[in-house]
Design an enzyme around this catalytic site. Sequence first.
Site, PDB file in Angstrom:
ATOM      1  N   GLY A 253       0.824  -1.201   0.000  1.00 41.41           N
ATOM      2  CA  GLY A 253       0.000   0.000   0.000  1.00 41.41           C
ATOM      3  C   GLY A 253       0.860   1.254   0.000  1.00 41.41           C
ATOM      4  O   GLY A 253       2.007   1.242  -0.468  1.00 41.41           O
ATOM      5  N   SER A 254       0.323   2.317   0.525  1.00 50.78           N
ATOM      6  CA  SER A 254       1.030   3.595   0.539  1.00 50.78           C
ATOM      7  C   SER A 254       2.164   3.580   1.551  1.00 50.78           C
ATOM      8  O   SER A 254       2.179   2.773   2.487  1.00 50.78           O
ATOM      9  CB  SER A 254       0.055   4.727   0.895  1.00 50.78           C
ATOM     10  OG  SER A 254      -0.361   4.610   2.243  1.00 50.78           O
ATOM     11  N   GLY A 258       2.359   1.891   5.262  1.00 47.73           N
ATOM     12  CA  GLY A 258       3.460   0.979   5.552  1.00 47.73           C
ATOM     13  C   GLY A 258       4.258   1.390   6.779  1.00 47.73           C
ATOM     14  O   GLY A 258       4.716   0.541   7.541  1.00 47.73           O
ATOM     15  N   GLU A 275       5.780  -3.466   0.862  1.00 47.11           N
ATOM     16  CA  GLU A 275       5.795  -3.081  -0.552  1.00 47.11           C
ATOM     17  C   GLU A 275       4.980  -1.800  -0.670  1.00 47.11           C
ATOM     18  O   GLU A 275       3.750  -1.837  -0.736  1.00 47.11           O
ATOM     19  CB  GLU A 275       5.194  -4.201  -1.415  1.00 47.11           C
ATOM     20  CG  GLU A 275       5.984  -5.486  -1.424  1.00 47.11           C
ATOM     21  CD  GLU A 275       7.301  -5.379  -2.172  1.00 47.11           C
ATOM     22  OE1 GLU A 275       7.567  -4.298  -2.759  1.00 47.11           O
ATOM     23  OE2 GLU A 275       8.056  -6.352  -2.181  1.00 47.11           O
TER      24      GLU A 275
END
EC number: 1.2.1.3
Length: 525
Positions: A253-254, A258, A275
């Site tokens: 995600g963003s 994260g 990620e």
Amino acid sequence: MKQTIEELPLNKALADVLHQLGIKELNPSYSTGLVWGGQEGRTVKKIRSPADGNFISSVNMATADDYEQVVKAAQEAFKVWRKVPSPKRGEIVRQIGQKLREHKEALGKLVSYEMGKILQEGLGEVQEMIDICDFAVGLSRQLHGYTMHSERPQHRMYEQYHPLGIVGVISAFNFPVAVWSWNAMLATVCGDVVIWKPSEKTPLTAIACQHIIREVLVKNELPEGIFNLIIGDAEIGSLMSHDNRVPLVSATGSTTMGKKVGEAVGARLGKSLLELGGNNAIVITENADLEMAIRAVVFGAVGTCGQRCTSTRRLIVHENVYDKVKERLVKIYPNLPIGHPLSNTTLVGPLIDKDAVEAFQQALAQVQQEGGTLLTGGEVLNGDSYQTGTYVTPAIVEAENHFATVQKETFAPILYLIKYSGDIENAIELQNGVRQGLSSAIFSSSLLETEAFLSHWGSDCGIANVNVGTSGAEIGGAFGGEKDTGGGRESGSDAWRVYMRRQTNTINYSRELPLAQGIKFDIMD
């Protein structure tokens, strides 16, 4: 738009898809692989397609008690699953891959309709799931360690890898099933069990996957708790991130999201696989094949309507070919077929929701205030065929790399056109001059330029390509990036190691007890 939504025979076709994949009008909040739960007394979320705004189905949103039920089932399943030989675990994954082949068309259509990516990409995402299943089957016979020579006589040293336990997977809306499969199939052959929290924007494809997997679990008489699903909001993700019973959390995600996950998992000394955001650039040098480069740029920038973590955000072009590249792109963009993702003629579908459209508009307004020039696109489409307000025209903006807006990732089809002069070192400096470090590419026929780009002082991204765009990675390589992208690696290569715990073993087969480093420690009777 070549074909209006009304002209597409969607209703019956989609009803058949939902029936085939087991999607009900109202779906439970969790599954332990065999058993569905959380069917009454919960908040209900309606899922509508960004393609036409039509209602697809509803889901019950999980509670903290639901989460506890799932974790308990996963804990019990791990006790059994870790004792199953890895090649036998691989056989289960092989069967899952076969089931995905059988349901590829239906699942691909649902991915496309629920998320908004075009059908070709939806089908490609399911193929990616099939491919990772194949990879994991082979991996199940290759979970190897190392042997080392001991400094002590008649001693043997080696390393081996053991299952971790419960692997939590938090996936994003843009790849609603593929990224989960990267994690789940590898973790499964490694002997782990998985709890999947999909994006609350795209939960139906996750429910469909759980139905598909259930067929395999029942056939093989396996216990519940190996593959688990929980539908919920950020509260469920927070529970998972803070839970000591979940040794690894993989989150996509963003960067903002994260950091929260990484902080929570790190505080309990757990493992996180992150990620996160990308701000990916393609460098086009004066020695590039321009037509090939432009094809890669267009797919990278507008594919999935710019909603890939590997989407091309920045285009860094040498001044000697800058005007040619700019002219070609400005000519191509207005002719891109924008429309319903299930239409065969569409190349650009909708953004996921109106919040994404607002972010798109704000970024364009801000970058122009900073001095950028909008060359084409940037409109929100209206009219009978675009009633959802989620369709936009992909934009190209002349900009400079240091602009605050360019430094951020906007999850939308905006391509920043940046000019460079001089040699390849200047282009590399621009490429590396952002906080994100996921994917990068160079187009050039010069060996000197391409090797410099791949060198240790070249691209600082986890992915660096030559004469290949930033988007569309194969599952055989490890996927992930550096800096604000989080440092995680998923999918191929040796990414499997993160799902296991590493153990060093020393065996003494002598009748003596020599100590390492020649230390003497004699005990007197």
